[in-house]
Design a protein around this motif. Structure first.
Motif, PDB file in Angstrom:
ATOM      1  N   ASN A 405     -36.276 100.418  86.997  1.00 22.05           N
ATOM      2  CA  ASN A 405     -35.019 101.091  86.633  1.00 22.05           C
ATOM      3  C   ASN A 405     -34.048 101.205  87.799  1.00 22.05           C
ATOM      4  OD1 ASN A 405     -35.660 102.148  83.772  1.00 22.05           O
ATOM      5  ND2 ASN A 405     -37.422 102.819  84.962  1.00 22.05           N
ATOM      6  N   ASN A 407     -31.526  99.632  88.732  1.00 20.25           N
ATOM      7  CA  ASN A 407     -30.098  99.483  88.435  1.00 20.25           C
ATOM      8  C   ASN A 407     -29.612 100.460  87.369  1.00 20.25           C
ATOM      9  OD1 ASN A 407     -29.686  97.292  90.227  1.00 20.25           O
ATOM     10  ND2 ASN A 407     -30.569  95.876  88.732  1.00 20.25           N
ATOM     11  N   ALA A 408     -30.524 101.303  86.858  1.00 21.66           N
ATOM     12  CA  ALA A 408     -30.164 102.194  85.752  1.00 21.66           C
ATOM     13  C   ALA A 408     -29.498 103.483  86.227  1.00 21.66           C
ATOM     14  CB  ALA A 408     -31.406 102.524  84.932  1.00 21.66           C
ATOM     15  N   PHE A 409     -29.745 103.874  87.484  1.00 19.42           N
ATOM     16  CA  PHE A 409     -29.213 105.131  87.996  1.00 19.42           C
ATOM     17  C   PHE A 409     -28.386 104.893  89.252  1.00 19.42           C
ATOM     18  CE2 PHE A 409     -33.291 106.164  85.954  1.00 19.42           C
ATOM     19  CZ  PHE A 409     -32.880 107.115  85.019  1.00 19.42           C
ATOM     20  N   PRO A 410     -27.365 105.726  89.491  1.00 18.43           N
ATOM     21  CA  PRO A 410     -26.606 105.627  90.740  1.00 18.43           C
ATOM     22  C   PRO A 410     -27.530 105.872  91.931  1.00 18.43           C
ATOM     23  CG  PRO A 410     -25.480 107.045  89.160  1.00 18.43           C
ATOM     24  CD  PRO A 410     -26.840 106.774  88.600  1.00 18.43           C
ATOM     25  N   VAL A 413     -28.319 109.484  92.838  1.00 22.08           N
ATOM     26  CA  VAL A 413     -29.317 110.138  91.986  1.00 22.08           C
ATOM     27  C   VAL A 413     -30.725 109.826  92.495  1.00 22.08           C
ATOM     28  CG1 VAL A 413     -30.325 110.213  89.664  1.00 22.08           C
ATOM     29  CG2 VAL A 413     -27.838 110.172  89.950  1.00 22.08           C
ATOM     30  N   MET A 414     -30.949 108.561  92.891  1.00 24.81           N
ATOM     31  CA  MET A 414     -32.259 108.151  93.394  1.00 24.81           C
ATOM     32  C   MET A 414     -32.597 108.896  94.688  1.00 24.81           C
ATOM     33  SD  MET A 414     -33.186 105.833  91.166  1.00 24.81           S
ATOM     34  CE  MET A 414     -34.281 104.573  91.773  1.00 24.81           C
ATOM     35  N   MET A 417     -33.384 112.523  93.927  1.00 23.55           N
ATOM     36  CA  MET A 417     -34.735 112.641  93.375  1.00 23.55           C
ATOM     37  C   MET A 417     -35.780 112.605  94.498  1.00 23.55           C
ATOM     38  SD  MET A 417     -36.529 110.096  90.609  1.00 23.55           S
ATOM     39  CE  MET A 417     -36.377 108.711  91.758  1.00 23.55           C
TER      40      MET A 417
END
Length: 457
Positions: A405, A407-410, A413-414, A417
């Motif tokens: 994932n 490419n799914a989140f900015p 955000v990563m 987390m």
């Protein structure tokens, strides 16, 4: 290349040299000649094993792209490596405890050499087999060698405090100096000498073969529980029972997974974080700077451990600092205006993040010998490799999910987390210290009661 990079690298190099050359009597531990020979042999082997790993790192992605595979295909190859480590890690760890840690270390060498050989083929299926073999080898690298060391150290009757000396020296050289030299050597082979991107893998296979020869000729065998009555499933049950029944082991596993999961995620994120608008950054030089930061951390850890400071105490601070450093990209994204110009040199926000990332890598350098020290204290000998690979299941699962994932989140955000995970690690480390102190107090009280009992009528 900008002066900024040289200043950071030079400053770190000066601090590391100062720490190593300026050790006082408090930072040095008096040991025996027999121990020094044993330590030097292990550090040599560990450095050769790590060189086999570090030589491959800079050219894995590039080699796959040269074979014509796109980002999705390459991502699946990486997932196969972490996935195989997750699926087969506990099995090979259990076999290491039962069949022998020396055999497991030799198996690591053979598996990784075969993985290197597969890189000569442009066939996707062959490369996938190589990634699976590499995943198995990684599980052995981070469990069998440490398990062999702890068991052999204790079998030879060395002081338990001396283990931290071996851990610190192995990390300082194997995860620091060897990483830097391996990166430069790989670049020399592939680019400067024109042998192409497969050459570093061939060099890695040679170093692994040399290390295997030293293991076969100079290491003795040791086991966790070699009894014939215990099959593979019994080993799993022993490991699972140890984790479930001892809160200290469970906490240690959770701490390790949270920190290493964040660390491996950082490996994938630092490049886009420093060059969001395709800024021209010297990837190889920055990697070398990170490894120098790791050397700084391991040098600090050596001093902390030599002075017998409580690992459970200072690691709370290390995890908290780590959390702040990986939250820095979120802060700079909010406070520092982003440049709309493509290309160019690193931005002001990028320079702040680079300094923060170097601090994080220094924390990584402190983490490795410290977590090894705690594992040697809390994990039972009979299932050491099995339990250590149990710890890697959530780690590998987390990395696979992140890769899938990515490419799914900015990117902010990563990083946010990862920062949360590191704060959680700090909280769990605090809990581990409390539980450990309570256990020591109850054990001491029980011993005093046992001593007083014969005196009572």
């Amino acid at each position: 290349m900008e002066v900024f990079y040289y200043l950071v690298f030079g400053g770190l190099a000066a601090v590391v040299a100062g720490l190593e050359l300026g050790k006082s009597a408090k930072d040095r531990v008096t040991t025996s000649q027999a121990f020094n020979s044993f330590k030097n042999n292990y550090v040599l082997v560990y450095s050769l094993m790590m060189s086999g790993d570090w030589l491959q790192g800079p050219y894995v992605y590039y080699l796959y792209s040269q074979y014509g595979f796109d980002k999705g295909d390459i991502g699946r190859l990486f997932i196969a490596g972490f996935g195989s480590s997750m699926l087969f890690g506990t099995i090979v760890g259990s076999l290491a405890d039962k069949q022998g840690r020396k055999r497991a270390c030799i198996t690591y060498c053979i598996s990784y050499i075969l993985s290197c050989i597969t890189k000569h083929s442009p066939e996707y299926k062959i490369l996938m087999i190589g990634r699976v073999l590499g995943g198995i080898a990684t599980s052995l690298l981070f469990s069998a060698f440490e398990s062999w060391l702890v068991a052999e150290h204790n079998k030879r009757g060395f002081d338990s405090q001396w283990l931290s000396i071996t851990f610190s020296k192995a990390i300082f050289l194997g995860n620091g100096l060897v990483a830097i030299v391996s990166g430069l050597f790989a670049n020399l082979l592939a680019d400067n000498l024109g042998f192409g991107p497969v050459a570093p893998f061939d060099a890695a296979a040679c170093f692994l073969a040399i290390g295997m020869a030293i293991i076969m000729s100079s290491w003795s065998e040791n086991y966790g529980d070699p009894s014939e009555s215990k099959d593979l499933m019994s080993q799993f049950k022993v490991a699972a029972k140890a984790i479930a029944s001892d809160e200290k082991i469970a906490l240690l596993g959770a701490i390790q997974s949270l920190f290493e999961g964040s660390m491996y995620t950082f490996v994938f994120l630092w490049t886009p974080a420093l060059s969001p608008n395709e800024e021209d950054i010297p990837h190889g030089f920055i990697f070398a700077t990170f490894m120098l930061s790791s050397m700084l951390g391991s040098s600090i850890a050596a001093r902390l451990l030599a002075r017998k400071l409580k690992v459970e105490g200072y690691m709370q601070i290390v995890f908290t600092i780590s959390a702040f450093t990986l939250f820095l990209p979120v802060v700079t994204n909010i406070l520092v205006p982003a440049s709309s110009v493509k290309g160019g040199s690193i931005s002001f926000g990028g320079t702040l993040q680079l300094l923060g990332f170097c601090t994080f890598e220094a924390c990584v350098g402190i983490f490795w010998p410290s977590i090894m020290k705690m594992r040697s204290q809390y994990i039972p000998e009979e299932a050491r490799s099995t339990i250590m690979n149990f710890f890697r299941i959530p780690l590998n699962l987390f990395v696979c999910v992140v890769l899938y994932n990515v490419n799914a989140f900015p990117i902010t955000v990563m990083f946010g987390m990862c920062s949360i995970f590191l704060f959680m690690a700090a909280i769990l480390q605090r809990r581990l210290m409390v539980v450990s102190d309570l256990h020591k107090s109850s054990t001491k009280a029980q011993e005093m009661d046992d001593e007083d009992e014969p005196l009572n009528p």
